[in-house]
Write an enzyme that holds these catalytic residues in place. Structure first.
Site, PDB file in Angstrom:
ATOM      1  N   GLY A  23       0.718  -1.249   0.020  1.00  0.00           N
ATOM      2  CA  GLY A  23      -0.093   0.150   0.014  1.00  0.00           C
ATOM      3  C   GLY A  23       0.859   1.412   0.060  1.00  0.00           C
ATOM      4  O   GLY A  23       2.171   1.209   0.227  1.00  0.00           O
TER       5      GLY A  23
ATOM      6  N   ARG B  69      -0.362  -4.869  -4.825  1.00  0.00           N
ATOM      7  CA  ARG B  69      -0.102  -5.837  -4.005  1.00  0.00           C
ATOM      8  C   ARG B  69      -0.235  -7.240  -4.665  1.00  0.00           C
ATOM      9  O   ARG B  69      -0.683  -7.316  -5.975  1.00  0.00           O
ATOM     10  CB  ARG B  69      -1.515  -6.013  -2.905  1.00  0.00           C
ATOM     11  CG  ARG B  69      -1.354  -4.790  -2.062  1.00  0.00           C
ATOM     12  CD  ARG B  69      -2.543  -4.718  -1.060  1.00  0.00           C
ATOM     13  NE  ARG B  69      -2.739  -3.817  -0.157  1.00  0.00           N
ATOM     14  CZ  ARG B  69      -2.174  -3.434   0.670  1.00  0.00           C
ATOM     15  NH1 ARG B  69      -0.896  -4.292   1.028  1.00  0.00           N
ATOM     16  NH2 ARG B  69      -2.230  -2.397   1.673  1.00  0.00           N
ATOM     17  N   GLY B  70       0.683  -8.540  -4.043  1.00  0.00           N
ATOM     18  CA  GLY B  70       0.633  -9.581  -4.580  1.00  0.00           C
ATOM     19  C   GLY B  70       1.561  -9.477  -5.846  1.00  0.00           C
ATOM     20  O   GLY B  70       2.473  -8.730  -6.152  1.00  0.00           O
TER      21      GLY B  70
ATOM     22  N   ASN C 163       5.632  -5.977   5.702  1.00  0.00           N
ATOM     23  CA  ASN C 163       5.943  -7.461   6.113  1.00  0.00           C
ATOM     24  C   ASN C 163       5.760  -8.425   4.863  1.00  0.00           C
ATOM     25  O   ASN C 163       6.697  -9.307   4.740  1.00  0.00           O
ATOM     26  CB  ASN C 163       4.997  -7.883   7.110  1.00  0.00           C
ATOM     27  CG  ASN C 163       5.618  -7.438   8.572  1.00  0.00           C
ATOM     28  OD1 ASN C 163       6.800  -7.485   8.909  1.00  0.00           O
ATOM     29  ND2 ASN C 163       4.681  -7.262   9.194  1.00  0.00           N
TER      30      ASN C 163
ATOM     31  N   THR D 145       5.647   0.902   6.507  1.00  0.00           N
ATOM     32  CA  THR D 145       4.363   0.777   7.144  1.00  0.00           C
ATOM     33  C   THR D 145       4.013   1.930   7.986  1.00  0.00           C
ATOM     34  O   THR D 145       4.736   2.098   8.794  1.00  0.00           O
ATOM     35  CB  THR D 145       4.445  -0.811   7.678  1.00  0.00           C
ATOM     36  OG1 THR D 145       3.203  -0.834   8.309  1.00  0.00           O
ATOM     37  CG2 THR D 145       5.236  -0.857   8.595  1.00  0.00           C
ATOM     38  N   ILE D 146       2.522   2.095   7.780  1.00  0.00           N
ATOM     39  CA  ILE D 146       2.127   3.344   8.596  1.00  0.00           C
ATOM     40  C   ILE D 146       1.723   2.675   9.948  1.00  0.00           C
ATOM     41  O   ILE D 146       1.537   3.633  10.823  1.00  0.00           O
ATOM     42  CB  ILE D 146       1.293   4.188   7.988  1.00  0.00           C
ATOM     43  CG1 ILE D 146      -0.072   3.256   7.773  1.00  0.00           C
ATOM     44  CG2 ILE D 146       1.475   4.958   6.797  1.00  0.00           C
ATOM     45  CD1 ILE D 146      -1.247   4.127   7.334  1.00  0.00           C
ATOM     46  N   ASP D 147       1.621   1.295  10.102  1.00  0.00           N
ATOM     47  CA  ASP D 147       1.438   0.619  11.266  1.00  0.00           C
ATOM     48  C   ASP D 147       2.423   0.687  12.320  1.00  0.00           C
ATOM     49  O   ASP D 147       2.107   0.460  13.308  1.00  0.00           O
ATOM     50  CB  ASP D 147       0.881  -0.798  10.854  1.00  0.00           C
ATOM     51  CG  ASP D 147      -0.267  -0.851  10.016  1.00  0.00           C
ATOM     52  OD1 ASP D 147      -1.012   0.219  10.058  1.00  0.00           O
ATOM     53  OD2 ASP D 147      -0.644  -1.793   9.415  1.00  0.00           O
TER      54      ASP D 147
ATOM     55  N   GLU E 284      -7.502  -0.129  12.723  1.00  0.00           N
ATOM     56  CA  GLU E 284      -8.195  -0.846  11.705  1.00  0.00           C
ATOM     57  C   GLU E 284      -8.656  -2.180  11.928  1.00  0.00           C
ATOM     58  O   GLU E 284      -9.595  -2.670  11.625  1.00  0.00           O
ATOM     59  CB  GLU E 284      -7.291  -0.654  10.534  1.00  0.00           C
ATOM     60  CG  GLU E 284      -7.922  -1.257   9.379  1.00  0.00           C
ATOM     61  CD  GLU E 284      -6.740  -1.107   8.120  1.00  0.00           C
ATOM     62  OE1 GLU E 284      -7.098  -0.784   6.909  1.00  0.00           O
ATOM     63  OE2 GLU E 284      -5.469  -1.129   8.505  1.00  0.00           O
TER      64      GLU E 284
ATOM     65  N   ARG F 249      -2.376   8.182   3.789  1.00  0.00           N
ATOM     66  CA  ARG F 249      -1.444   7.281   3.178  1.00  0.00           C
ATOM     67  C   ARG F 249      -0.757   8.124   1.962  1.00  0.00           C
ATOM     68  O   ARG F 249       0.311   7.918   1.599  1.00  0.00           O
ATOM     69  CB  ARG F 249      -1.995   6.022   2.492  1.00  0.00           C
ATOM     70  CG  ARG F 249      -2.315   4.952   3.794  1.00  0.00           C
ATOM     71  CD  ARG F 249      -2.958   3.734   3.063  1.00  0.00           C
ATOM     72  NE  ARG F 249      -3.229   2.600   4.260  1.00  0.00           N
ATOM     73  CZ  ARG F 249      -2.217   1.634   4.296  1.00  0.00           C
ATOM     74  NH1 ARG F 249      -0.870   1.710   3.658  1.00  0.00           N
ATOM     75  NH2 ARG F 249      -2.437   0.727   5.264  1.00  0.00           N
TER      76      ARG F 249
END
Length: 490
Positions: free
Chosen positions: A181, A245-246, A271, A299-301, A361, A416
């Site tokens: 993302g 993605r993928g 990840n 990652t924003i996480d 989320e 994002r």
């Protein structure tokens, strides 16, 4: 009482609950005296301590006087960095990365010995991963290996430029790909990778469009990159190369890498993208290809193991604050009941007249029906808890006869797709530079990050074993509760 002014900002992303994350050993790394969040949720009594630890595949018996040595040897083995000399018999050359301010065009010969200042990192330099010595497993946020909380040093490789390199810059073809993302800072990293590659003397730099798809999908051509082209891309959000993605099978991607004669591959992603990078690295080693595959954590996480912070996190939180001025309830919780969230909302509305709610989320998944669906990267698609909670709140206040003015804000793309703030821009600069340094040093299958305030290199398999989690017994979470004034719903 009117709910005028009440704003529910749901699904803001888990970045709100992962700042200053607590690192804990995973089941495949090291366990001692820890229980899961679900196990802790309603338990008030002390946690019973186990007397056995598992480190990787190593069983530790604390009655053995040599258990520390065995643990340390296992740690050193797991955190050793894969190198191209593992499969190739190569001799290094003097670096072309000059530390002189008055740099001359590179590629005209080796850097002279007078330029070898104290700015290069020795191959044996290490950084300490953890610096707190806990006296007891009952200390807030304690990370203990044995019942006595014995001190064990956890050293990891220091990042930075080396005096010797394993590639001829004029012969290198380097490729950059952004996966997963969007995240603030992607363009900053791309920019710094290109800048640093050119500083080494690399002329052939390309971008792979739209993630791993760019390696195999017809119509997607690699994009030549240069300093002039990427000079100002950091002023825009998103990804200059595009993301997706993928991807295809690993063998197909490596077929493409081999056909394109790529020597260095820089994978910017989270990840899942790191797992893909590691698979590519392993396939390259299997084929005995001289290719360095290095990753940059995005990652924003802020949920990547061992790392203090990942780029994009600070900016995402800052941007989300434009939609949320305060967050009162976070992470997983109980909605109904005397000590539930809805009851707390009643209290806040009666005392303050308004309330702002911030929900991670992935929160509340145990309250929703699971679809078991996954996205193109294999990540579980989370159910929309924001909509569920919105409906529950409306129904609750309707049932008790209180008029409800409820707003639902989903700032996902707002946080994002923006450009990086100053803090993230600095982090991206260093991570981009270090990615190039690690490739020229001959490493592959590794990533770089900030651990205990120092920039280090880590083997990818160790950082993708599991995501970081918030420890509800940590000082970080206690500070959060003190700051928001919310009750502990666990």
């Amino acid at each position: 009482m009117s709910l005028s002014g009440m704003t529910a900002a749901f699904k803001a992303s888990s970045s709100f609950v992962t700042q200053q994350q607590w690192w804990h050993p995973t089941r495949d790394q090291c366990q001692y005296g820890f229980t899961s969040l679900s196990e802790r949720r309603f338990r008030k009594r002390p946690v019973l301590l186990r007397v056995k630890a598992i480190s990787g595949k190593l069983d530790l018996d604390f009655s053995d006087p040599s258990w520390k040595q065995k643990y340390q040897e296992d740690w050193d083995r797991r955190f050793s960095l894969p190198h191209i000399t593992d499969i190739y018999d190569l001799e290094p050359r003097t670096t072309t990365f000059s530390l002189k301010k008055d740099r001359t065009p590179l590629g005209d010969g080796d850097v002279s010995s007078t330029d070898m200042r104290n700015g290069y990192v020795n191959k044996d330099d290490r950084a300490l991963l953890k610096v707190i010595k806990y006296v007891s497993p009952n200390s807030a946020g304690a990370e203990c290996i044995d019942p006595d909380c014995s001190w064990v040093e956890h050293w990891v490789h220091r990042a930075g430029p080396r005096k010797e390199i394993y590639y001829e810059p004029e012969e290198v073809k380097a490729a950059i790909v952004t996966c997963g993302g969007l995240s603030p800072g992607l363009n900053d990293v791309i920019r710094q990778i290109v800048f640093t590659l050119e500083t080494y003397g690399v002329k052939n730099i390309v971008g792979i469009p739209f993630g791993y798809r760019g390696f195999f999908e017809k119509g997607l051509k690699e994009m030549p990159l240069s300093r002039d082209l990427v000079e100002n891309i950091n002023l825009s959000g998103g990804s200059f190369l595009g993301v997706s993605r993928g991807g295809a099978k690993t063998s197909e991607i490596v077929d493409s890498i081999q056909a394109r004669r790529i020597d260095m591959l820089f994978v910017i992603g989270g990840n899942g993208s790191h797992a893909g990078a590691n698979a590519i690295h392993e396939e390259c080693r299997k084929r005995k290809l001289k290719v360095s595959v290095v990753a940059v954590p995005k990652t924003i996480d802020n949920d990547i193991l061992f790392m203090d912070k990942t780029f994009g996190f600070d900016t995402a939180v800052e941007e989300a604050q434009r939609a949320i001025n305060s967050a009162y309830i976070e992470v997983s919780f109980t909605l109904d009941g005397e000590h539930g969230v809805l009851q707390h909302l009643e209290h806040l509305l009666n005392t303050k007249g308004f309330c702002v709610i911030c929900v991670a989320e992935g929160a509340g998944q145990d309250l929703l029906q699971k679809s078991n669906a996954t996205d193109a990267s294999g990540n579980v698609i989370l159910s929309d808890f924001g909509v569920h909670m919105q409906q529950k709140i409306k129904k609750h206040f309707k049932d008790i006869g209180v008029p409800a003015d409820l707003k639902y804000i989903d700032p996902t793309y707002m946080v994002r797709a923006c450009r990086a703030n100053a803090s993230d821009a600095i982090l991206c600069t260093v991570l981009g530079q270090n990615a190039v340094h690690e490739a020229f040093a001959g490493f592959s299958g590794i990533t770089s990050g900030v651990c205990n305030t120092h920039y280090v290199y880590l083997p990818i398999p160790e950082v993708i074993t599991a995501p970081k989690h918030v420890n509800p017994n940590s000082r970080m979470w206690h500070r959060c509760l003190t700051s928001t004034g919310q009750p502990d719903f666990h």
